[in-house]
Design an enzyme around this catalytic site. Structure first.
Site, PDB file in Angstrom:
ATOM      1  N   TRP A 166     -50.337   7.003  -6.165  1.00 55.42           N
ATOM      2  CA  TRP A 166     -50.037   7.454  -7.101  1.00 55.42           C
ATOM      3  C   TRP A 166     -48.308   8.342  -5.982  1.00 55.42           C
ATOM      4  O   TRP A 166     -46.974   8.023  -6.233  1.00 55.42           O
ATOM      5  CB  TRP A 166     -50.265   9.010  -7.352  1.00 55.42           C
ATOM      6  CG  TRP A 166     -50.713  10.197  -7.334  1.00 55.42           C
ATOM      7  CD1 TRP A 166     -51.412  10.549  -6.084  1.00 55.42           C
ATOM      8  CD2 TRP A 166     -49.307  11.614  -6.769  1.00 55.42           C
ATOM      9  NE1 TRP A 166     -52.121  11.128  -5.918  1.00 55.42           N
ATOM     10  CE2 TRP A 166     -50.601  11.898  -5.659  1.00 55.42           C
ATOM     11  CE3 TRP A 166     -47.875  11.435  -6.394  1.00 55.42           C
ATOM     12  CZ2 TRP A 166     -49.986  12.815  -5.104  1.00 55.42           C
ATOM     13  CZ3 TRP A 166     -48.216  12.869  -5.829  1.00 55.42           C
ATOM     14  CH2 TRP A 166     -49.137  13.386  -5.141  1.00 55.42           C
ATOM     15  N   PRO A 262     -55.370  19.976   1.298  1.00 57.48           N
ATOM     16  CA  PRO A 262     -55.143  19.544   0.162  1.00 57.48           C
ATOM     17  C   PRO A 262     -56.158  18.527  -0.333  1.00 57.48           C
ATOM     18  O   PRO A 262     -56.740  18.709  -0.045  1.00 57.48           O
ATOM     19  CB  PRO A 262     -53.411  19.058   0.727  1.00 57.48           C
ATOM     20  CG  PRO A 262     -54.383  18.210   2.355  1.00 57.48           C
ATOM     21  CD  PRO A 262     -55.692  19.531   2.748  1.00 57.48           C
ATOM     22  N   HIS A 266     -51.053  12.560   2.309  1.00 52.88           N
ATOM     23  CA  HIS A 266     -50.702  12.689   2.350  1.00 52.88           C
ATOM     24  C   HIS A 266     -49.368  13.559   2.842  1.00 52.88           C
ATOM     25  O   HIS A 266     -49.310  14.264   1.652  1.00 52.88           O
ATOM     26  CB  HIS A 266     -49.862  10.943   1.874  1.00 52.88           C
ATOM     27  CG  HIS A 266     -48.737  10.650   2.079  1.00 52.88           C
ATOM     28  ND1 HIS A 266     -48.251   9.682   2.461  1.00 52.88           N
ATOM     29  CD2 HIS A 266     -47.144  11.557   2.418  1.00 52.88           C
ATOM     30  CE1 HIS A 266     -47.294   8.841   2.838  1.00 52.88           C
ATOM     31  NE2 HIS A 266     -46.548  10.411   2.495  1.00 52.88           N
ATOM     32  N   HIS A 268     -47.565  16.725   2.823  1.00 49.69           N
ATOM     33  CA  HIS A 268     -46.402  17.033   1.642  1.00 49.69           C
ATOM     34  C   HIS A 268     -46.339  18.639   1.415  1.00 49.69           C
ATOM     35  O   HIS A 268     -47.170  18.867   1.869  1.00 49.69           O
ATOM     36  CB  HIS A 268     -47.023  16.558   0.095  1.00 49.69           C
ATOM     37  CG  HIS A 268     -47.847  16.967   0.190  1.00 49.69           C
ATOM     38  ND1 HIS A 268     -48.967  16.086  -0.080  1.00 49.69           N
ATOM     39  CD2 HIS A 268     -48.376  17.894  -1.700  1.00 49.69           C
ATOM     40  CE1 HIS A 268     -50.544  17.023  -0.577  1.00 49.69           C
ATOM     41  NE2 HIS A 268     -49.979  17.845  -1.324  1.00 49.69           N
TER      42      HIS A 268
HETATM   43  P1  M7G Z   1     -52.282  19.269  -2.901  1.00 50.66           P
HETATM   44  O1  M7G Z   1     -52.354  20.429  -2.564  1.00 50.66           O
HETATM   45  O2  M7G Z   1     -52.627  17.652  -2.362  1.00 50.66           O
HETATM   46  O3  M7G Z   1     -53.081  19.103  -4.153  1.00 50.66           O
HETATM   47  O4  M7G Z   1     -50.612  19.062  -3.824  1.00 50.66           O
HETATM   48  P2  M7G Z   1     -53.600  20.213  -5.177  1.00 50.66           P
HETATM   49  O5  M7G Z   1     -53.379  19.719  -6.350  1.00 50.66           O
HETATM   50  O6  M7G Z   1     -55.363  20.773  -5.453  1.00 50.66           O
HETATM   51  O7  M7G Z   1     -52.765  20.934  -5.056  1.00 50.66           O
HETATM   52  C1  M7G Z   1     -51.045  17.269  -4.226  1.00 50.66           C
HETATM   53  C2  M7G Z   1     -49.606  18.222  -6.116  1.00 50.66           C
HETATM   54  O8  M7G Z   1     -49.120  17.623  -6.120  1.00 50.66           O
HETATM   55  C3  M7G Z   1     -50.245  18.817  -6.394  1.00 50.66           C
HETATM   56  O9  M7G Z   1     -49.349  20.284  -6.835  1.00 50.66           O
HETATM   57  C4  M7G Z   1     -50.135  17.837  -7.709  1.00 50.66           C
HETATM   58  O10 M7G Z   1     -50.058  18.672  -9.085  1.00 50.66           O
HETATM   59  C5  M7G Z   1     -49.248  16.870  -7.415  1.00 50.66           C
HETATM   60  N1  M7G Z   1     -49.006  15.764  -7.682  1.00 50.66           N
HETATM   61  C6  M7G Z   1     -50.407  15.449  -7.648  1.00 50.66           C
HETATM   62  N2  M7G Z   1     -50.075  13.858  -8.906  1.00 50.66           N
HETATM   63  C7  M7G Z   1     -51.600  12.986  -9.171  1.00 50.66           C
HETATM   64  C8  M7G Z   1     -49.195  13.554  -8.686  1.00 50.66           C
HETATM   65  C9  M7G Z   1     -48.319  13.164  -9.719  1.00 50.66           C
HETATM   66  O11 M7G Z   1     -48.274  12.374  -9.750  1.00 50.66           O
HETATM   67  N3  M7G Z   1     -46.700  13.279  -9.802  1.00 50.66           N
HETATM   68  C10 M7G Z   1     -46.766  14.459  -9.322  1.00 50.66           C
HETATM   69  N4  M7G Z   1     -44.497  14.846  -9.220  1.00 50.66           N
HETATM   70  N5  M7G Z   1     -47.103  14.983  -9.132  1.00 50.66           N
HETATM   71  C11 M7G Z   1     -48.004  15.001  -8.565  1.00 50.66           C
END
Ligand code: M7G
Length: 328
Positions: A166, A262, A266, A268
């Site tokens: 994604w 996370p 990757h 972010h």
């Molecule tokens: P993280 O800290 O890796 O994980 O953040 P968390 O989900 O435990 O917080 C990843 C962030 O990417 C999260 O806030 C997710 O809501 C967001 N996210 C995940 N996916 C699969 C997508 C997506 O497909 N599109 C978008 N725009 N955000 C995403």
């Protein structure tokens, strides 16, 4: 007085024009007649096998089940009530009195259908990791030294964790290209800023964006050294400016941070509205970008050496690895 006048203004009135154009699908289809408009109701065949979590606080239910024979996670979440829709809710609703006692009365209010939308996230096919991610579980705090990272965490995250497809789709404009708020395409200091999947973009109160770096070899905080300061400073400056321009929200109203650990390895950065008490913004998981920048300025290898604490679920594979290594 000025403040009172401002309060009366609808929240959507506060969203600048450009931001309004970016809002979710229900605005494009205000009556919610997606099916009539030719959009198939893919959820009609969803069969729930387990309720992973039922959160009254989040006004959400997290379901695991089958969608056309594939494992799926479906999240149903009531969205916040927008101030600018209140008048329409009152004028167009069906009202039923439930209870009246002296000056107190409780009604069952049914708003017009288009103001009664449930944000629905579908993950299909869902992996075992997704199912675990949303399941209520006991958590334990892990204290990971720099050594632990190299010997326990790094080997584990290399073979495990979620797919980054994604993320690559976003960076390569194969998905969500129309949602991008800002991009700096430089391969070293560049990034893409866009609304997080969790934000329905209907109100600024719960604003949530993520900045995804173009560099592909940075997994998390642990990989950062002083050599990445230009990247972090670029995201900090340009991310704040883009949010101010698009949403009118100044940096003093923003919380900008990394998660450690996370879910997706990757690099972010999360940009959330300070007014929004979002899960994952607490001390056990969030690291403010401004702190990270300062720590790297004072010691290039700060995040290579430091012990970092974070919570792990009892059923997390990484938790088992820490137990096996007798670090818990
Ligand atoms: P993280 O800290 O890796 O994980 O953040 P968390 O989900 O435990 O917080 C990843 C962030 O990417 C999260 O806030 C997710 O809501 C967001 N996210 C995940 N996916 C699969 C997508 C997506 O497909 N599109 C978008 N725009 N955000 C995403």
């Amino acid at each position: 007085m000025a403040d009172k006048g401002r309060k009366r203004k609808g929240l959507m009135d506060e969203l600048p024009e450009q931001a309004k154009q970016q809002k979710g699908d229900s605005e494009a289809d205000p009556d919610g007649n997606a099916e009539e408009n030719g959009e198939k109701n893919i959820l009609s065949g969803f069969k729930t096998t387990t309720v992973l979590k039922d959160s009254a606080l989040e006004k959400a239910v997290f379901l695991h089940g089958k969608l056309e024979d594939q494992e799926a996670v479906v999240i149903l979440q009531k969205t916040p009530i927008r101030e600018d829709t209140v008048a329409e809710i009152f004028s167009g609703c069906k009202l039923k009195l439930e209870m009246k006692n002296d000056i107190y009365s409780i009604y069952h209010l049914q708003p017009p259908a288009h103001l009664n939308v449930i944000k629905t996230t579908v993950i299909c096919p869902a992996t075992e990791h997704h199912v675990k991610k949303y399941q209520v579980q006991e958590h334990f705090l892990v204290e990971e030294t720099g050594e632990d990272y190299l010997s326990i965490t790094l080997p584990y995250i290399k073979e495990q964790r979620f797919s980054l497809q994604w993320v690559f789709n976003i960076l390569e404009k194969k998905a969500e290209a129309d949602r991008i708020v800002y991009e700096d395409s430089d391969k070293d200091v560049g990034f893409v800023l866009l609304p997080d999947m969790k934000w329905d973009q209907k109100q600024i109160h719960d604003l949530y964006l993520i900045a995804i770096v173009h560099q592909r070899d940075l997994k998390s905080l642990r990989d950062l050294t002083a050599s990445h300061l230009p990247l972090l400073q670029n995201i900090c400056t340009k991310g704040k400016a883009a949010i101010l321009k698009r949403y009118g929200l100044p940096s003093s109203k923003l919380r900008i941070y990394f998660h450690y650990q996370p879910s997706y390895y990757h690099l972010h950065i999360h940009f959330t509205a300070l007014s929004f008490d979002v899960p994952g913004c607490g001390v056990v998981r969030a690291h403010l970008l401004s702190d990270v920048i300062q720590n790297l300025q004072s010691d290039s290898h700060y995040y290579r050496k430091r012990t970092l604490s974070f919570p792990l679920r009892a059923d997390d594979g990484l938790f088992s690895k820490f137990k096996q290594a007798e670090r818990l």
